[in-house]
Scaffold this motif. Structure first.
Motif, mmCIF file in Angstrom:
data_model
loop_
_atom_site.group_PDB
_atom_site.id
_atom_site.type_symbol
_atom_site.label_atom_id
_atom_site.label_comp_id
_atom_site.label_asym_id
_atom_site.label_seq_id
_atom_site.Cartn_x
_atom_site.Cartn_y
_atom_site.Cartn_z
ATOM 1 N N TRP A 146 0.860 -1.140 0.038
ATOM 2 C CA TRP A 146 0.090 0.038 0.044
ATOM 3 C C TRP A 146 0.880 1.003 -0.035
ATOM 4 O O TRP A 146 0.590 2.093 -0.798
ATOM 5 N N ARG A 147 1.683 1.283 0.606
ATOM 6 C CA ARG A 147 2.885 2.466 0.906
ATOM 7 C C ARG A 147 3.465 2.777 -0.350
ATOM 8 O O ARG A 147 3.534 3.973 -0.886
ATOM 9 N N LYS A 148 4.041 1.475 -1.366
ATOM 10 C CA LYS A 148 4.378 1.739 -2.400
ATOM 11 C C LYS A 148 3.429 2.332 -3.522
ATOM 12 O O LYS A 148 3.538 2.939 -4.290
ATOM 13 N N GLU A 149 2.354 1.720 -3.471
ATOM 14 C CA GLU A 149 1.330 2.195 -4.374
ATOM 15 C C GLU A 149 0.877 3.703 -3.990
ATOM 16 O O GLU A 149 0.915 4.344 -4.962
ATOM 17 N N TYR A 150 0.945 4.117 -3.195
ATOM 18 C CA TYR A 150 0.423 5.432 -2.400
ATOM 19 C C TYR A 150 1.688 6.314 -2.976
ATOM 20 O O TYR A 150 1.501 7.445 -3.695
ATOM 21 N N SER A 151 3.014 5.840 -2.888
ATOM 22 C CA SER A 151 3.984 6.809 -3.367
ATOM 23 C C SER A 151 4.161 7.028 -4.900
ATOM 24 O O SER A 151 4.670 7.881 -5.565
ATOM 25 N N GLY A 204 1.283 6.326 -7.239
ATOM 26 C CA GLY A 204 -0.135 6.679 -7.767
ATOM 27 C C GLY A 204 -0.963 7.503 -6.673
ATOM 28 O O GLY A 204 -1.830 8.132 -7.182
ATOM 29 N N GLY A 205 -0.290 7.992 -5.782
ATOM 30 C CA GLY A 205 -1.031 8.959 -4.719
ATOM 31 C C GLY A 205 -2.538 8.117 -4.211
ATOM 32 O O GLY A 205 -2.290 6.972 -4.115
ATOM 33 N N ARG A 206 -3.271 9.119 -3.624
ATOM 34 C CA ARG A 206 -4.429 8.362 -2.888
ATOM 35 C C ARG A 206 -5.378 7.802 -3.863
ATOM 36 O O ARG A 206 -5.720 6.547 -3.394
ATOM 37 N N LYS A 207 -5.318 8.105 -5.266
ATOM 38 C CA LYS A 207 -5.979 7.496 -6.091
ATOM 39 C C LYS A 207 -5.939 5.964 -6.180
ATOM 40 O O LYS A 207 -6.566 5.110 -6.702
ATOM 41 N N ALA A 208 -4.588 5.518 -6.081
ATOM 42 C CA ALA A 208 -3.865 4.163 -6.073
ATOM 43 C C ALA A 208 -4.492 3.463 -5.103
ATOM 44 O O ALA A 208 -4.559 2.168 -5.248
ATOM 45 N N LEU A 209 -5.086 3.856 -3.887
ATOM 46 C CA LEU A 209 -5.415 3.088 -3.006
ATOM 47 C C LEU A 209 -7.158 2.994 -3.015
ATOM 48 O O LEU A 209 -7.714 2.644 -1.886
ATOM 49 N N GLU A 210 -7.680 3.874 -3.909
ATOM 50 C CA GLU A 210 -9.174 3.659 -3.852
ATOM 51 C C GLU A 210 -9.738 2.360 -4.582
ATOM 52 O O GLU A 210 -8.842 1.663 -5.231
ATOM 53 N N GLN A 211 -10.675 2.206 -4.477
ATOM 54 C CA GLN A 211 -11.485 1.182 -5.071
ATOM 55 C C GLN A 211 -11.218 1.047 -6.538
ATOM 56 O O GLN A 211 -11.349 2.081 -7.168
ATOM 57 N N ALA A 212 -10.932 -0.260 -6.882
ATOM 58 C CA ALA A 212 -10.510 -0.713 -8.150
ATOM 59 C C ALA A 212 -11.956 -1.020 -9.099
ATOM 60 O O ALA A 212 -11.811 -0.760 -10.200
ATOM 61 N N GLY A 213 -12.948 -1.060 -8.612
ATOM 62 C CA GLY A 213 -14.101 -1.461 -9.140
ATOM 63 C C GLY A 213 -14.309 -2.920 -8.893
ATOM 64 O O GLY A 213 -13.871 -3.490 -8.147
ATOM 65 N N ARG A 214 -15.393 -3.449 -9.952
ATOM 66 C CA ARG A 214 -15.854 -4.928 -9.540
ATOM 67 C C ARG A 214 -14.330 -5.736 -9.695
ATOM 68 O O ARG A 214 -13.666 -5.456 -10.667
ATOM 69 N N ALA A 215 -14.504 -7.012 -9.242
ATOM 70 C CA ALA A 215 -13.409 -8.017 -9.432
ATOM 71 C C ALA A 215 -14.115 -8.915 -10.449
ATOM 72 O O ALA A 215 -15.078 -9.014 -10.701
ATOM 73 N N GLY A 216 -12.932 -9.495 -11.114
ATOM 74 C CA GLY A 216 -13.315 -10.697 -12.115
ATOM 75 C C GLY A 216 -13.950 -9.739 -13.627
ATOM 76 O O GLY A 216 -14.172 -8.643 -13.772
#
Length: 175
Positions: free
Chosen positions: A48-53, A55-67
């Motif tokens: 999570w820390r890497k993703e945030y660094s 892509g910012g906050r947007k990287a930790l938001e919901q990705a949407g539906r799975a599958g």
């Protein structure tokens, strides 16, 4: 890994957890402390820390539906339900039984979408259908004759325990 079978993921709760981790990161907590607080592995917090660094906050938001998105649109699913309710006989089948193969054929004929018969049950479950087993009884069945056989013939034919013989003596004298 993942959720137990049949338990849907709560994407909102997962996002809330990631945002809580972000808040703790900003407060200066290390990965171990955040992991302990949120009951996740340190590696997860590190990711999570890497993703945030990156892509910012947007990287930790919901990705949407799975599958994968379903091939059948909602309109098509409603039309499929109506066809299923009409019954297989109306569509040219000899028996009033829907099988996965028949449903797969119907979907392919109507919507030009090919599904493996082994996966059609998922679509049926999503539409609220459940597996049914036909009653395996002959149309020529004579209920009266069956009842009589069960009540009269069978009890007479059944083996009955023999009457007990007199006990044998195992002690014999040799003269």
């Amino acid at each position: 890994m993942g959720n137990p079978r049949g338990v849907a993921r709560d994407f909102d709760a997962l996002e809330v957890r990631r945002m809580r981790a972000l808040a703790l990161m900003r407060e200066g907590f290390n990965n171990s402390q955040i992991g302990h607080e949120l009951m996740v592995a340190n590696q997860t917090v590190s990711r999570w820390r890497k993703e945030y660094s990156e892509g910012g906050r947007k990287a930790l938001e919901q990705a949407g539906r799975a599958g994968r998105k379903p091939l059948l649109a909602d309109k098509q699913a409603k039309l499929l339900t109506n066809k299923l309710l009409a019954g297989p006989e109306k569509l040219g089948y000899e028996t009033p039984l829907w099988t996965c193969q028949r449903v797969a054929d119907l979907i392919e004929q109507e919507f030009q979408i090919r599904y493996h018969p082994g996966h059609v049950w998922r679509i049926l479950r999503a539409l609220g259908w459940s597996p049914q087993r036909p009653v395996g009884r002959a149309l020529e069945r004579d209920e009266k004759a069956i009842r009589e056989w069960k009540q009269v013939t069978w009890p007479n034919a059944k083996k009955k325990p023999r009457k007990k013989a007199a006990p044998l003596s195992s002690l014999t004298k040799a003269d």
